[in-house]
Enzyme design. Structure first.
Site, PDB file in Angstrom:
ATOM      1  N   ILE A  27       4.649  -0.870  -7.096  1.00 26.29           N
ATOM      2  CA  ILE A  27       4.799  -2.159  -6.182  1.00 26.29           C
ATOM      3  C   ILE A  27       5.729  -3.236  -6.560  1.00 26.29           C
ATOM      4  O   ILE A  27       6.367  -3.831  -5.854  1.00 26.29           O
ATOM      5  CB  ILE A  27       3.163  -2.324  -5.976  1.00 26.29           C
ATOM      6  CG1 ILE A  27       2.500  -1.538  -5.466  1.00 26.29           C
ATOM      7  CG2 ILE A  27       3.266  -3.317  -4.948  1.00 26.29           C
ATOM      8  CD1 ILE A  27       0.784  -1.936  -5.400  1.00 26.29           C
TER       9      ILE A  27
ATOM     10  N   PHE B  51       2.156  -8.028 -11.365  1.00 24.77           N
ATOM     11  CA  PHE B  51       1.543  -6.770 -11.045  1.00 24.77           C
ATOM     12  C   PHE B  51       1.192  -5.758 -11.960  1.00 24.77           C
ATOM     13  O   PHE B  51       1.005  -4.458 -11.743  1.00 24.77           O
ATOM     14  CB  PHE B  51       2.885  -6.194 -10.503  1.00 24.77           C
ATOM     15  CG  PHE B  51       3.355  -6.857  -9.036  1.00 24.77           C
ATOM     16  CD1 PHE B  51       3.133  -6.390  -7.962  1.00 24.77           C
ATOM     17  CD2 PHE B  51       4.250  -7.724  -9.206  1.00 24.77           C
ATOM     18  CE1 PHE B  51       3.390  -6.922  -6.792  1.00 24.77           C
ATOM     19  CE2 PHE B  51       4.748  -8.427  -8.112  1.00 24.77           C
ATOM     20  CZ  PHE B  51       4.111  -7.971  -6.700  1.00 24.77           C
ATOM     21  N   ALA B  52       1.088  -6.338 -13.097  1.00 27.59           N
ATOM     22  CA  ALA B  52       0.932  -5.536 -14.386  1.00 27.59           C
ATOM     23  C   ALA B  52      -0.450  -5.024 -14.783  1.00 27.59           C
ATOM     24  O   ALA B  52      -0.845  -5.142 -16.080  1.00 27.59           O
ATOM     25  CB  ALA B  52       1.581  -5.966 -15.650  1.00 27.59           C
TER      26      ALA B  52
ATOM     27  N   THR C 264      -7.260  -6.408  -5.138  1.00 26.92           N
ATOM     28  CA  THR C 264      -7.622  -4.830  -4.630  1.00 26.92           C
ATOM     29  C   THR C 264      -8.901  -5.091  -3.646  1.00 26.92           C
ATOM     30  O   THR C 264      -9.673  -5.815  -3.670  1.00 26.92           O
ATOM     31  CB  THR C 264      -7.751  -4.063  -5.804  1.00 26.92           C
ATOM     32  OG1 THR C 264      -8.325  -2.881  -5.275  1.00 26.92           O
ATOM     33  CG2 THR C 264      -8.779  -4.664  -6.669  1.00 26.92           C
TER      34      THR C 264
ATOM     35  N   TYR D 298     -12.880  -1.864 -13.002  1.00 22.58           N
ATOM     36  CA  TYR D 298     -11.472  -2.209 -12.311  1.00 22.58           C
ATOM     37  C   TYR D 298     -11.762  -3.256 -11.547  1.00 22.58           C
ATOM     38  O   TYR D 298     -11.076  -4.433 -11.538  1.00 22.58           O
ATOM     39  CB  TYR D 298     -10.824  -0.903 -11.816  1.00 22.58           C
ATOM     40  CG  TYR D 298      -9.472  -1.270 -10.836  1.00 22.58           C
ATOM     41  CD1 TYR D 298      -8.678  -1.856 -11.559  1.00 22.58           C
ATOM     42  CD2 TYR D 298      -9.839  -0.887  -9.676  1.00 22.58           C
ATOM     43  CE1 TYR D 298      -7.513  -2.238 -10.751  1.00 22.58           C
ATOM     44  CE2 TYR D 298      -8.571  -1.369  -8.647  1.00 22.58           C
ATOM     45  CZ  TYR D 298      -7.459  -1.826  -9.376  1.00 22.58           C
ATOM     46  OH  TYR D 298      -6.398  -2.334  -8.495  1.00 22.58           O
TER      47      TYR D 298
ATOM     48  N   LYS E 117     -10.768  -7.496 -11.327  1.00 24.01           N
ATOM     49  CA  LYS E 117      -9.692  -8.132 -10.706  1.00 24.01           C
ATOM     50  C   LYS E 117     -10.565  -9.369  -9.907  1.00 24.01           C
ATOM     51  O   LYS E 117     -10.117 -10.561  -9.632  1.00 24.01           O
ATOM     52  CB  LYS E 117      -9.462  -7.231  -9.512  1.00 24.01           C
ATOM     53  CG  LYS E 117      -8.447  -6.152  -9.976  1.00 24.01           C
ATOM     54  CD  LYS E 117      -7.027  -6.818 -10.189  1.00 24.01           C
ATOM     55  CE  LYS E 117      -6.214  -5.585 -10.221  1.00 24.01           C
ATOM     56  NZ  LYS E 117      -4.661  -6.075 -10.221  1.00 24.01           N
TER      57      LYS E 117
ATOM     58  N   ASN F 227      -4.558   0.967   0.269  1.00 27.63           N
ATOM     59  CA  ASN F 227      -3.893   1.896  -0.470  1.00 27.63           C
ATOM     60  C   ASN F 227      -2.357   1.876  -0.274  1.00 27.63           C
ATOM     61  O   ASN F 227      -1.796   2.306   0.957  1.00 27.63           O
ATOM     62  CB  ASN F 227      -4.521   3.437  -0.209  1.00 27.63           C
ATOM     63  CG  ASN F 227      -5.829   3.782  -0.197  1.00 27.63           C
ATOM     64  OD1 ASN F 227      -6.695   2.705  -0.082  1.00 27.63           O
ATOM     65  ND2 ASN F 227      -6.074   4.582  -1.126  1.00 27.63           N
TER      66      ASN F 227
ATOM     67  N   ILE G 172      -9.439  18.388  -2.102  1.00 25.96           N
ATOM     68  CA  ILE G 172     -10.062  17.284  -1.205  1.00 25.96           C
ATOM     69  C   ILE G 172     -11.318  17.174  -2.037  1.00 25.96           C
ATOM     70  O   ILE G 172     -12.248  17.871  -2.420  1.00 25.96           O
ATOM     71  CB  ILE G 172     -10.491  18.042   0.176  1.00 25.96           C
ATOM     72  CG1 ILE G 172      -9.105  18.340   0.672  1.00 25.96           C
ATOM     73  CG2 ILE G 172     -11.026  16.971   0.838  1.00 25.96           C
ATOM     74  CD1 ILE G 172      -9.202  18.962   2.110  1.00 25.96           C
TER      75      ILE G 172
HETATM   76  N1  UFG Z   1      -8.529  12.300  -2.894  1.00 25.44           N
HETATM   77  C1  UFG Z   1      -8.504  13.515  -2.730  1.00 25.44           C
HETATM   78  N2  UFG Z   1      -7.960  14.314  -3.619  1.00 25.44           N
HETATM   79  C2  UFG Z   1      -7.196  13.870  -4.619  1.00 25.44           C
HETATM   80  C3  UFG Z   1      -7.083  12.439  -4.816  1.00 25.44           C
HETATM   81  C4  UFG Z   1      -7.568  11.655  -3.837  1.00 25.44           C
HETATM   82  O1  UFG Z   1      -9.270  13.886  -1.722  1.00 25.44           O
HETATM   83  O2  UFG Z   1      -6.630  14.609  -5.377  1.00 25.44           O
HETATM   84  C5  UFG Z   1      -8.958  11.424  -2.072  1.00 25.44           C
HETATM   85  C6  UFG Z   1      -9.888  10.418  -2.640  1.00 25.44           C
HETATM   86  O3  UFG Z   1     -11.341  10.653  -2.776  1.00 25.44           O
HETATM   87  C7  UFG Z   1      -9.959   9.200  -1.771  1.00 25.44           C
HETATM   88  C8  UFG Z   1      -8.534   9.394  -1.083  1.00 25.44           C
HETATM   89  O4  UFG Z   1      -7.776  10.563  -1.522  1.00 25.44           O
HETATM   90  O5  UFG Z   1     -10.829   9.294  -0.854  1.00 25.44           O
HETATM   91  C9  UFG Z   1      -7.501   8.248  -1.637  1.00 25.44           C
HETATM   92  O6  UFG Z   1      -7.611   8.391  -2.975  1.00 25.44           O
HETATM   93  P1  UFG Z   1      -6.400   7.621  -3.989  1.00 25.44           P
HETATM   94  O7  UFG Z   1      -6.951   8.066  -5.341  1.00 25.44           O
HETATM   95  O8  UFG Z   1      -5.224   7.806  -3.622  1.00 25.44           O
HETATM   96  O9  UFG Z   1      -6.900   6.127  -3.607  1.00 25.44           O
HETATM   97  P2  UFG Z   1      -8.174   5.408  -3.987  1.00 25.44           P
HETATM   98  O10 UFG Z   1      -8.556   5.119  -2.420  1.00 25.44           O
HETATM   99  O11 UFG Z   1      -9.043   6.133  -4.752  1.00 25.44           O
HETATM  100  O12 UFG Z   1      -7.689   4.270  -4.734  1.00 25.44           O
HETATM  101  C10 UFG Z   1      -7.024   3.106  -4.081  1.00 25.44           C
HETATM  102  C11 UFG Z   1      -6.161   2.398  -5.303  1.00 25.44           C
HETATM  103  C12 UFG Z   1      -7.076   1.813  -6.319  1.00 25.44           C
HETATM  104  C13 UFG Z   1      -8.183   1.037  -5.763  1.00 25.44           C
HETATM  105  C14 UFG Z   1      -8.833   1.647  -5.011  1.00 25.44           C
HETATM  106  C15 UFG Z   1      -9.955   1.058  -4.332  1.00 25.44           C
HETATM  107  O13 UFG Z   1      -5.192   3.238  -5.633  1.00 25.44           O
HETATM  108  O14 UFG Z   1      -6.341   0.885  -7.235  1.00 25.44           O
HETATM  109  O15 UFG Z   1      -8.144   2.055  -3.851  1.00 25.44           O
HETATM  110  O16 UFG Z   1     -11.120   1.918  -3.887  1.00 25.44           O
HETATM  111  F1  UFG Z   1      -9.012   0.552  -6.795  1.00 25.44           F
END
Ligand code: UFG
Length: 329
Positions: free
Chosen positions: A12, A73-74, A117, A141, A145, A170, A207
């Site tokens: 980002i 952002f770090a 977040t 996490y 924040k 996201n 999934i």
């Molecule tokens: N998912 C899958 N398969 C995968 C990876 C993810 O089904 O291989 C699903 C997860 O269960 C979730 C959705 O896809 O429902 C999105 O998952 P991500 O890991 O891409 O993102 P998150 O929603 O878990 O995470 C994001 C940010 C985090 C933050 C979080 C808050 O990346 O930094 O939202 O819930 F903390």
């Protein structure tokens, strides 16, 4: 304005550096390159390799570059890892930014923008999420924040710091010209994982859970384009002029999209089949998270440019197709 972008070589941060330059600001990057990529930052941008917790070094950069505002952002952002190794997260996401804020106060830099977040809300009681809903994070996490947001509030009162805290949903997509994009190691985010499965770089996409109380049984998330996130940071700058400003904004499109919809859209955009494996739920995943971003849209000169998931995924696809090894080539 002279803006120090800490973590400016990350996903980002690097997009924000581009948007700052496009808006006529002077961006300076500080990044320790633990997760960031030097190639994500243009050669014309002043670059310092170092750590945000190194007060002497950061102080020198603030003075040398006449920094007026710091964007931070770090952070570490792997939810699962934060549960297994909370001290690492509190150190990097809370202790080091406190050192940074002390350094800023010492050197008279009074403006700050935080990448916060939606994880600070935990499992929301209502949807879409608005900023004044209770914040009850369910992992270290999100808690780190939220704690930092509270440190900022107190610093604003005591030292007149003006800050904006953006609660991202996201982050997704890549620069329109395909020159920079998402390159995490390890990659845990859904969209790049699905694209890599489509490209044959991974055997399949998992999934995580098909029995959620959602229309198709998979989790709903709010995928917001990284350039839209970045533009909000620039739109906040004029609102930080008066000392002691405390601004909190959700950044999302407001559109919930399921895991299956993401997979279908990647197939549509790429024209390739995505091998899918249905698996169990991932611990700690709320079923549904999406934003009400009307506060940001009403108060800042900001609106979403990329509302459509297909457009967002098209930019990500373009990046991955042209950079199959990410920045490592
Ligand atoms: N998912 C899958 N398969 C995968 C990876 C993810 O089904 O291989 C699903 C997860 O269960 C979730 C959705 O896809 O429902 C999105 O998952 P991500 O890991 O891409 O993102 P998150 O929603 O878990 O995470 C994001 C940010 C985090 C933050 C979080 C808050 O990346 O930094 O939202 O819930 F903390």
């Amino acid at each position: 304005m002279n803006v120090l972008v800490i973590g400016g070589a990350g996903y980002i941060g690097s997009h924000c550096v581009r948007q700052l330059s496009a808006a006529g600001h002077r961006a300076v990057v500080l990044d320790n390159l633990v997760f960031g990529h030097r190639a994500a930052v243009g050669a014309e941008v002043p670059f310092y390799q170092g750590d945000l917790g190194d007060a002497v070094f950061v102080g020198q950069v603030l003075e040398a570059e006449k920094i007026e505002l710091v964007m931070h952002f770090a952070a570490f952002a792997f939810v699962g890892e934060s549960v297994e190794n909370p001290l690492k997260y509190y150190e990097n996401n809370l202790a080091k930014p406190i050192t940074l804020l002390k350094t800023m106060v010492t050197h008279g830099v009074g403006k700050f923008v935080l990448s916060s977040t939606c994880a600070t809300y935990g499992v929301p009681a209502e949807l879409p999420i608005v900023e004044d809903m209770p914040q009850n994070p369910i992992n270290p996490y999100g808690q780190s924040k939220l704690d930092l947001e509270n440190v900022l509030r107190a610093t604003a009162v005591a030292h007149g710091l003006s800050f904006a805290s953006f609660r991202y949903f996201n982050a997704a997509g890549a620069a329109q010209d395909g020159s920079i994009g998402e390159d995490h190691d390890p990659e845990t985010h859904l969209i790049p994982l699905v694209i890599q499965a489509a490209m044959g770089q991974r055997k399949s996409t998992s999934i995580f859970g098909t029995d959620y109380p959602t229309p198709d049984g998979t989790c709903l998330r709010d995928y917001v384009h990284v350039d839209d996130l970045s533009r909000a940071h620039i739109a906040a700058i004029p609102h930080l002029e008066k000392p002691g400003q405390q601004l909190f904004y959700n950044l999302g499109t407001g559109k919930p999209q399921s895991v299956r919809e993401v997979i279908d859209t990647v197939e549509k955009v790429s024209g390739l089949k995505v091998p899918v494996q249905e698996g169990p739920r991932r611990p700690g995943d709320p079923p549904s998270l999406y934003a009400d971003s009307s506060k940001a849209q009403n108060e800042l000169d900001w609106k979403i440019h990329h509302l459509d998931l297909e457009t967002i995924i098209a930019t990500a696809w373009n990046w991955h197709k042209t950079h199959p090894e990410g920045f490592r080539e």
